[in-house]
Scaffold this motif. Structure first.
Motif, PDB file in Angstrom:
ATOM      1  N   TRP A  90       0.857  -1.196   0.000  1.00 51.19           N
ATOM      2  CA  TRP A  90       0.000   0.000   0.000  1.00 51.19           C
ATOM      3  C   TRP A  90       0.886   1.236   0.000  1.00 51.19           C
ATOM      4  CZ3 TRP A  90      -0.927   4.058   3.533  1.00 51.19           C
ATOM      5  CH2 TRP A  90      -2.065   4.831   3.276  1.00 51.19           C
ATOM      6  N   MET A  91       0.691   2.109  -0.975  1.00 51.73           N
ATOM      7  CA  MET A  91       1.555   3.276  -1.141  1.00 51.73           C
ATOM      8  C   MET A  91       1.127   4.409  -0.219  1.00 51.73           C
ATOM      9  SD  MET A  91       1.838   3.224  -5.299  1.00 51.73           S
ATOM     10  CE  MET A  91       1.636   1.653  -6.142  1.00 51.73           C
ATOM     11  N   ARG A  92       2.060   4.862   0.610  1.00 45.65           N
ATOM     12  CA  ARG A  92       1.796   5.999   1.495  1.00 45.65           C
ATOM     13  C   ARG A  92       1.846   7.285   0.685  1.00 45.65           C
ATOM     14  NH1 ARG A  92       5.733   3.214   4.282  1.00 45.65           N
ATOM     15  NH2 ARG A  92       7.249   4.850   3.816  1.00 45.65           N
ATOM     16  N   GLY A  93       0.825   8.090   0.796  1.00 44.47           N
ATOM     17  CA  GLY A  93       0.813   9.375   0.088  1.00 44.47           C
ATOM     18  C   GLY A  93      -0.262   9.468  -0.968  1.00 44.47           C
ATOM     19  N   ALA A 151      -4.697   6.122 -15.242  1.00 46.46           N
ATOM     20  CA  ALA A 151      -4.639   6.941 -14.025  1.00 46.46           C
ATOM     21  C   ALA A 151      -3.211   7.404 -13.787  1.00 46.46           C
ATOM     22  CB  ALA A 151      -5.127   6.156 -12.806  1.00 46.46           C
ATOM     23  N   LEU A 152      -3.082   8.418 -12.943  1.00 51.82           N
ATOM     24  CA  LEU A 152      -1.796   8.891 -12.439  1.00 51.82           C
ATOM     25  C   LEU A 152      -1.759   8.647 -10.946  1.00 51.82           C
ATOM     26  CD1 LEU A 152       0.868  10.566 -12.376  1.00 51.82           C
ATOM     27  CD2 LEU A 152      -0.581  12.620 -12.216  1.00 51.82           C
ATOM     28  N   ILE A 153      -0.689   8.010 -10.478  1.00 48.92           N
ATOM     29  CA  ILE A 153      -0.521   7.750  -9.054  1.00 48.92           C
ATOM     30  C   ILE A 153       0.856   8.231  -8.650  1.00 48.92           C
ATOM     31  CG2 ILE A 153      -0.298   5.946  -7.296  1.00 48.92           C
ATOM     32  CD1 ILE A 153      -2.398   4.373  -8.838  1.00 48.92           C
ATOM     33  N   THR A 154       0.931   9.067  -7.624  1.00 50.91           N
ATOM     34  CA  THR A 154       2.219   9.589  -7.175  1.00 50.91           C
ATOM     35  C   THR A 154       2.207   9.876  -5.688  1.00 50.91           C
ATOM     36  OG1 THR A 154       3.868  11.354  -7.481  1.00 50.91           O
ATOM     37  CG2 THR A 154       1.545  11.959  -7.759  1.00 50.91           C
ATOM     38  N   ASP A 155       3.393   9.738  -5.073  1.00 50.28           N
ATOM     39  CA  ASP A 155       3.537  10.138  -3.676  1.00 50.28           C
ATOM     40  C   ASP A 155       3.866  11.619  -3.569  1.00 50.28           C
ATOM     41  OD1 ASP A 155       6.098  10.050  -4.669  1.00 50.28           O
ATOM     42  OD2 ASP A 155       6.865   8.618  -3.205  1.00 50.28           O
ATOM     43  N   GLY A 156       3.916  12.301  -4.707  1.00 48.83           N
ATOM     44  CA  GLY A 156       4.104  13.746  -4.748  1.00 48.83           C
ATOM     45  C   GLY A 156       2.783  14.459  -4.978  1.00 48.83           C
ATOM     46  N   GLY A 207       5.773   5.934  -2.405  1.00 51.04           N
ATOM     47  CA  GLY A 207       5.094   5.798  -1.121  1.00 51.04           C
ATOM     48  C   GLY A 207       5.598   4.637  -0.301  1.00 51.04           C
ATOM     49  N   GLY A 208       6.908   4.357  -0.397  1.00 54.94           N
ATOM     50  CA  GLY A 208       7.498   3.280   0.385  1.00 54.94           C
ATOM     51  C   GLY A 208       7.339   1.901  -0.213  1.00 54.94           C
ATOM     52  N   VAL A 209       6.847   1.820  -1.452  1.00 52.52           N
ATOM     53  CA  VAL A 209       6.624   0.535  -2.115  1.00 52.52           C
ATOM     54  C   VAL A 209       7.504   0.449  -3.360  1.00 52.52           C
ATOM     55  CG1 VAL A 209       4.934  -0.912  -3.317  1.00 52.52           C
ATOM     56  CG2 VAL A 209       4.271   0.353  -1.257  1.00 52.52           C
ATOM     57  N   ALA A 210       8.179  -0.686  -3.530  1.00 49.12           N
ATOM     58  CA  ALA A 210       8.966  -0.917  -4.738  1.00 49.12           C
ATOM     59  C   ALA A 210       8.035  -1.270  -5.886  1.00 49.12           C
ATOM     60  CB  ALA A 210       9.972  -2.045  -4.508  1.00 49.12           C
ATOM     61  N   VAL A 211       8.121  -0.514  -6.958  1.00 50.17           N
ATOM     62  CA  VAL A 211       7.252  -0.724  -8.115  1.00 50.17           C
ATOM     63  C   VAL A 211       8.126  -0.998  -9.332  1.00 50.17           C
ATOM     64  CG1 VAL A 211       5.415   0.234  -9.556  1.00 50.17           C
ATOM     65  CG2 VAL A 211       5.577   0.898  -7.135  1.00 50.17           C
ATOM     66  N   TYR A 212       7.900  -2.143  -9.963  1.00 55.10           N
ATOM     67  CA  TYR A 212       8.615  -2.496 -11.180  1.00 55.10           C
ATOM     68  C   TYR A 212       7.680  -2.301 -12.373  1.00 55.10           C
ATOM     69  CZ  TYR A 212      12.437  -4.557  -8.493  1.00 55.10           C
ATOM     70  OH  TYR A 212      13.513  -4.734  -7.650  1.00 55.10           O
ATOM     71  N   PRO A 213       8.239  -1.944 -13.524  1.00 53.87           N
ATOM     72  CA  PRO A 213       7.381  -1.796 -14.706  1.00 53.87           C
ATOM     73  C   PRO A 213       6.551  -3.046 -14.947  1.00 53.87           C
ATOM     74  CG  PRO A 213       9.584  -0.959 -15.167  1.00 53.87           C
ATOM     75  CD  PRO A 213       9.660  -1.620 -13.820  1.00 53.87           C
ATOM     76  N   ASP A 214       5.274  -2.835 -15.258  1.00 45.53           N
ATOM     77  CA  ASP A 214       4.294  -3.888 -15.557  1.00 45.53           C
ATOM     78  C   ASP A 214       3.804  -4.643 -14.330  1.00 45.53           C
ATOM     79  OD1 ASP A 214       4.121  -3.330 -18.282  1.00 45.53           O
ATOM     80  OD2 ASP A 214       5.852  -4.589 -18.740  1.00 45.53           O
ATOM     81  N   ASP A 215       4.254  -4.270 -13.106  1.00 43.62           N
ATOM     82  CA  ASP A 215       3.533  -4.725 -11.927  1.00 43.62           C
ATOM     83  C   ASP A 215       2.093  -4.212 -12.042  1.00 43.62           C
ATOM     84  OD1 ASP A 215       5.559  -6.117 -10.659  1.00 43.62           O
ATOM     85  OD2 ASP A 215       6.167  -4.437  -9.388  1.00 43.62           O
ATOM     86  N   ILE A 216       1.192  -4.833 -11.315  1.00 42.07           N
ATOM     87  CA  ILE A 216      -0.212  -4.440 -11.412  1.00 42.07           C
ATOM     88  C   ILE A 216      -0.570  -3.495 -10.270  1.00 42.07           C
ATOM     89  CG2 ILE A 216      -2.582  -5.245 -11.615  1.00 42.07           C
ATOM     90  CD1 ILE A 216      -0.598  -6.178 -13.816  1.00 42.07           C
ATOM     91  N   VAL A 217      -1.239  -2.413 -10.619  1.00 40.35           N
ATOM     92  CA  VAL A 217      -1.664  -1.420  -9.635  1.00 40.35           C
ATOM     93  C   VAL A 217      -3.188  -1.388  -9.593  1.00 40.35           C
ATOM     94  CG1 VAL A 217      -1.610   1.008  -8.975  1.00 40.35           C
ATOM     95  CG2 VAL A 217       0.406  -0.038 -10.026  1.00 40.35           C
TER      96      VAL A 217
END
Length: 235
Positions: free
Chosen positions: A32-35, A115-120, A161-171
């Motif tokens: 779970w991404m913080r932010g 969608a756009l997802i960012t911790d910023g 947000g404290g989560v490692a995200v690799y290209p093509d992982d599912i969000v």
């Protein structure tokens, strides 16, 4: 890579809360991404493969308005985004520099980005809202990205947000935030999540009947046997 429709439909039918529990059972705690929280046009659950982008702290010789015309720019990255992807942006949690504004979000919407997802944060909030692009972020700020960040590239592993995200992982993102599912686990997580929600729907009906929680939630062996008998489905 576009998602298989069966997988896409399954993940759109389950909550991020359910997914975090399923992932926890599989040993994945940082999912779970913080932010990032729903901010603009984010009333519906979104699912898609991650298209990653990364910022680092601003360096005065690189973080300039001229950098927006560079081959390594957010503009160039947007043109590389495939239809149906979710742009996941590592902005290091910086909240005083908007990484995207209305024009960039409008282009992403036009390209079919999910969608756009960012911790910023983003800027031009009213304009971003008008584009209809679903956005999960940490807020809004007037200054441009180069006021506090340097864009360095896309298509590589990032931390959001404290989560490692690799290209093509599912969000998957909904009202509770954004969750990352490792690509290799996507199918089994989706199947387990759908079944968990079936079980919890049955449990909620039992709660409505007045049954106490001990032995019901989580279900003990007797409860599981009753669930299977009544529904014909193994928990």
């Amino acid at each position: 890579m576009p998602l298989d429709k069966t997988l896409l439909d399954a993940l759109q039918a389950v909550t991020t809360a359910t997914l975090t529990t399923v992932l926890l059972k599989k040993g994945i705690r940082r999912c779970w991404m913080r932010g990032p929280m729903p901010r603009f046009a984010a009333g519906q659950r979104v699912v898609g493969p991650a298209f990653t982008l990364r910022f680092v702290p601003a360096r005065e010789d690189l973080a300039t308005p001229e950098s927006w015309s560079s081959p390594t720019s957010t503009r160039a990255a947007i043109e590389a985004m495939p239809e149906g992807c979710i742009a996941v942006v590592d902005a290091m949690g910086v909240q005083d520099a908007g990484i995207f504004g209305d024009i960039l979000c409008a282009r992403m919407k036009k390209r079919g980005v999910a969608a756009l997802i960012t911790d910023g944060v983003v800027r031009d909030g009213e304009g971003v809202d008008g584009t209809g692009l679903p956005v999960w972020c940490a807020g809004v700020a007037a200054p441009a990205s180069v006021a506090g960040l340097t864009f360095v590239g896309w298509g590589e592993p990032v931390g959001c947000g404290g989560v490692a995200v690799y290209p093509d992982d599912i969000v998957v993102a909904d009202g509770d935030g954004a969750v990352l599912i490792p690509a290799a686990l996507a199918e089994e997580v989706a199947l387990a999540a759908v079944e968990q929600e079936r079980l919890e729907l049955w449990i909620m009906r039992e709660v409505d009947k007045g049954l106490p929680l001990p032995g019901l939630y989580p279900p003990n062996a007797e409860t599981r046997a009753r669930y299977e008998a009544e529904t014909g489905k193994a928990p």
